[in-house]
Design a protein around this motif. Structure first.
Motif, mmCIF file in Angstrom:
data_model
loop_
_atom_site.group_PDB
_atom_site.id
_atom_site.type_symbol
_atom_site.label_atom_id
_atom_site.label_comp_id
_atom_site.label_asym_id
_atom_site.label_seq_id
_atom_site.Cartn_x
_atom_site.Cartn_y
_atom_site.Cartn_z
ATOM 1 N N GLY A 75 0.835 -1.194 0.000
ATOM 2 C CA GLY A 75 0.000 0.000 0.000
ATOM 3 C C GLY A 75 0.869 1.241 0.000
ATOM 4 O O GLY A 75 2.103 1.158 0.027
ATOM 5 N N PRO A 76 0.227 2.399 0.000
ATOM 6 C CA PRO A 76 0.971 3.654 -0.131
ATOM 7 C C PRO A 76 1.580 4.179 1.164
ATOM 8 O O PRO A 76 2.314 5.157 1.142
ATOM 9 N N VAL A 77 1.328 3.532 2.304
ATOM 10 C CA VAL A 77 1.804 4.038 3.592
ATOM 11 C C VAL A 77 3.139 3.380 3.950
ATOM 12 O O VAL A 77 3.296 2.166 3.846
ATOM 13 N N GLU A 78 4.099 4.195 4.377
ATOM 14 C CA GLU A 78 5.406 3.744 4.868
ATOM 15 C C GLU A 78 6.035 2.674 3.979
ATOM 16 O O GLU A 78 6.326 1.564 4.422
ATOM 17 N N GLN A 79 6.309 3.039 2.746
ATOM 18 C CA GLN A 79 6.883 2.080 1.806
ATOM 19 C C GLN A 79 8.356 1.783 2.074
ATOM 20 O O GLN A 79 8.992 1.078 1.303
ATOM 21 N N ASN A 80 8.863 2.261 3.187
ATOM 22 C CA ASN A 80 10.217 1.915 3.612
ATOM 23 C C ASN A 80 10.196 0.827 4.687
ATOM 24 O O ASN A 80 11.203 0.567 5.332
ATOM 25 N N THR A 81 9.037 0.181 4.892
ATOM 26 C CA THR A 81 8.903 -0.891 5.873
ATOM 27 C C THR A 81 8.599 -2.208 5.168
ATOM 28 O O THR A 81 8.019 -2.225 4.089
ATOM 29 N N GLY A 129 5.549 -1.445 2.573
ATOM 30 C CA GLY A 129 4.433 -0.558 2.865
ATOM 31 C C GLY A 129 3.165 -1.302 3.219
ATOM 32 O O GLY A 129 3.123 -2.532 3.226
ATOM 33 N N TYR A 130 2.134 -0.522 3.518
ATOM 34 C CA TYR A 130 0.838 -1.097 3.867
ATOM 35 C C TYR A 130 -0.265 -0.121 3.501
ATOM 36 O O TYR A 130 -0.011 1.026 3.116
#
Length: 191
Positions: A75-81, A129-130
């Protein structure tokens, strides 16, 4: 009832699939299928199951040199995770989403299981991300016909369907009028 009205669909809860409406105007979620891993009063969190990145796990993690697992865009949230779902019931610290479907867990334990070939790579899916929704946001999007809720999810639908076909397969699995949605063209002008 409008043909594309989804308001008779069950409310979201942990373990359901969110299938994007054929007309969802958000490019992040066009023809997406999201596994909802958390849903509570504070909000919701899930992973897009059918958006592949161009990365393999071995490209990202030196400890997984042999891992040829495709990494998905969760997903578009925190794509560095980095996150993962799996079918490993005894992985320490994992959260049961539903029968034979788990989220997260002890990453060091996972590395040991993978390096010793104790679990097949096909039983794990990795995400960068998520997808996240704030309090009440997901319910409002469902009520606005942005998402179709599929509550009869089986782990084989999640792990065994090809990402390119998952949106269509998930709608067909729901049956009824949703089976007709599965054949709706991505661009109606080309129909």
């Amino acid at each position: 009832m409008d043909f594309f009205d989804h308001t008779d669909i069950p409310a979201p809860e942990k373990g359901v699939l969110l299938i994007s409406d054929p007309f969802l105007p958000d490019s992040n979620f066009e023809r997406s299928v999201v596994l909802l891993c958390e849903h509570n009063a504070e909000g919701s969190l899930g992973f897009v199951l059918n958006k592949q990145s161009n990365l393999l796990l071995s490209d990202m993690m030196a400890d997984f040199e042999e891992a040829e697992n495709q990494v998905f865009i969760g997903g578009p949230v925190e794509q560095n995770t980095l996150h993962f779902i799996h079918k490993i019931p005894d992985l320490e610290g994992s959260i049961c989403i539903q029968e034979n479907l788990y989220w997260g867990g002890d990453f060091e334990h996972l590395k040991t299981l993978v390096s010793n070939q104790l679990v097949p790579a096909s039983d794990i899916r990795f995400f960068i991300g998520y997808s996240g929704w704030s309090e009440g946001q997901l319910q409002r999007e469902i009520e606005a016909n942005g998402w179709i809720v599929h509550n009869r999810v089986r782990s084989n639908l999640v792990f065994d369907s090809s990402p390119e076909e998952l949106w269509k397969v998930a709608l067909q699995d729901m049956g009824g009028r949703f089976k007709m949605f599965s054949n709706y063209p991505a661009d109606p002008r080309l129909n």
